[in-house]
Design an enzyme around this catalytic site. Structure first.
Site, mmCIF file in Angstrom:
data_model
loop_
_atom_site.group_PDB
_atom_site.id
_atom_site.type_symbol
_atom_site.label_atom_id
_atom_site.label_comp_id
_atom_site.label_asym_id
_atom_site.label_seq_id
_atom_site.Cartn_x
_atom_site.Cartn_y
_atom_site.Cartn_z
ATOM 1 N N SER A 68 0.828 -1.210 0.000
ATOM 2 C CA SER A 68 0.000 0.000 0.000
ATOM 3 C C SER A 68 0.863 1.261 0.000
ATOM 4 C CB SER A 68 -0.952 0.007 1.190
ATOM 5 O OG SER A 68 -0.242 -0.077 2.412
ATOM 6 N N GLU A 69 2.011 1.229 0.718
ATOM 7 C CA GLU A 69 2.938 2.363 0.685
ATOM 8 C C GLU A 69 4.386 1.910 0.734
ATOM 9 O OE1 GLU A 69 -0.557 4.684 1.059
ATOM 10 O OE2 GLU A 69 0.051 3.082 2.407
ATOM 11 N N THR A 70 5.211 2.635 0.003
ATOM 12 C CA THR A 70 6.659 2.560 0.129
ATOM 13 C C THR A 70 7.144 3.933 0.566
ATOM 14 O OG1 THR A 70 6.920 0.837 -1.564
ATOM 15 C CG2 THR A 70 8.845 2.200 -1.080
ATOM 16 N N ILE B 140 1.464 10.202 -2.226
ATOM 17 C CA ILE B 140 0.387 10.746 -1.405
ATOM 18 C C ILE B 140 0.958 11.721 -0.381
ATOM 19 C CG2 ILE B 140 -1.125 8.763 -1.739
ATOM 20 C CD1 ILE B 140 -0.287 7.811 1.056
ATOM 21 N N HIS C 124 1.107 4.655 8.766
ATOM 22 C CA HIS C 124 1.810 3.401 9.065
ATOM 23 C C HIS C 124 3.207 3.374 8.464
ATOM 24 C CE1 HIS C 124 0.651 1.949 5.014
ATOM 25 N NE2 HIS C 124 1.514 0.979 5.183
#
Length: 261
Positions: A45-47, A68, A73
């Site tokens: 979902s995120e790096t 984003i 997290h």
């Protein structure tokens, strides 16, 4: 070129719970295009990428599709990497981000993030939202980034089975669904099909809206929250006032590796 990469489960008491994030420390910034490709390859979902600038760290977050402006997290995961792997010893980590300066401190195995609180306004509950969720919320709010649907019971939130094609057509980046809880102060789920992430496991940034809402609703500033995704995660929260919230959780190291470019 070789880059170190760490995968961390954030807001987790053990591996395979919480929300996984990749963290990549850099000496200098890569091109935006290359960071997008790395995030796409990681398919999390995120790096998070960070570069040290004197006493603080510039921090950026990428989904598999785009950059984003705030991610809780992956911020917690970045602090975990600094303390656990990069010999960081200062009591507070300062991150410079697109959402301003963010502060993370560690006490034992708990990381606490000082984040901006997001404002929200009540809007009409529409049939579009009810149809997308397959259930009608009691209240609906629009925040600075996300929409929030409030339900009367935890059972309603846990039972939601949204039509993600319809969720993607709603306003906002994501759709938060929340209710009071018997075991916690409140529970939530977070749907983000616009970014090809049907349900985010544990969403720190959503709590910048959830915490002030439930602090006002429940008449208390110290709150315990649970995000009721399949992986699940506990968040320890505090409404600090002055437009700030504290969001705390644990982190677990899952994997370390090397990227070859």
């Amino acid at each position: 070129m070789e880059l170190s990469i760490y995968q961390v489960d954030a807001f987790a008491d053990g591996i395979f719970t919480g929300n996984p994030a990749a963290v990549i420390p850099l000496y200098e910034w890569l091109s935006d295009d290359l960071m997008r490709h790395i995030a796409m390859e990681n398919n999390l979902s995120e790096t998070a990428f960070f570069v040290q600038k004197g006493e603080y760290f510039e921090l950026r977050w990428f989904t598999p599709e785009e950059e984003i402006d705030l991610c809780g997290h992956a911020t917690l995961a970045s602090a975990h990497v600094l303390y656990e792997f990069l010999e960081y010893t200062d009591p507070v980590v300062v991150f410079e981000t697109k959402s301003g300066r963010l502060f993370v401190d560690r006490e034992g195995d708990l990381y606490s993030m000082d984040f901006p609180a997001w404002e929200y306004r009540e809007i009409e509950v529409t049939e579009r939202v009810s149809t997308a969720l397959g259930a009608r919320p009691a209240e609906l709010y629009m925040g600075q980034r996300d929409m929030m649907a409030v339900f009367e019971t935890e059972e309603e939130v846990r039972a939601l089975d949204p039509d993600f094609r319809l969720v993607a057509k709603l306003d906002g980046l994501g759709l938060i669904c929340t209710s009071p809880s018997q075991d916690y102060d409140f529970v939530s789920r977070f749907f983000v099909s616009e970014l090809s992430i049907p349900e985010d496991p544990v969403t720190g940034s959503a709590h910048t809206m959830l915490v002030p809402f439930w602090a006002d609703r429940l008449g208390k500033d110290v709150l315990t929250a649970y995000q009721a995704s399949k992986r699940g995660g506990v968040l320890y929260c505090e409404n600090l006032g002055g437009g700030r919230v504290k969001i705390s959780g644990k982190a677990v190291s899952y994997m370390t590796g090397t990227i070859h470019l």
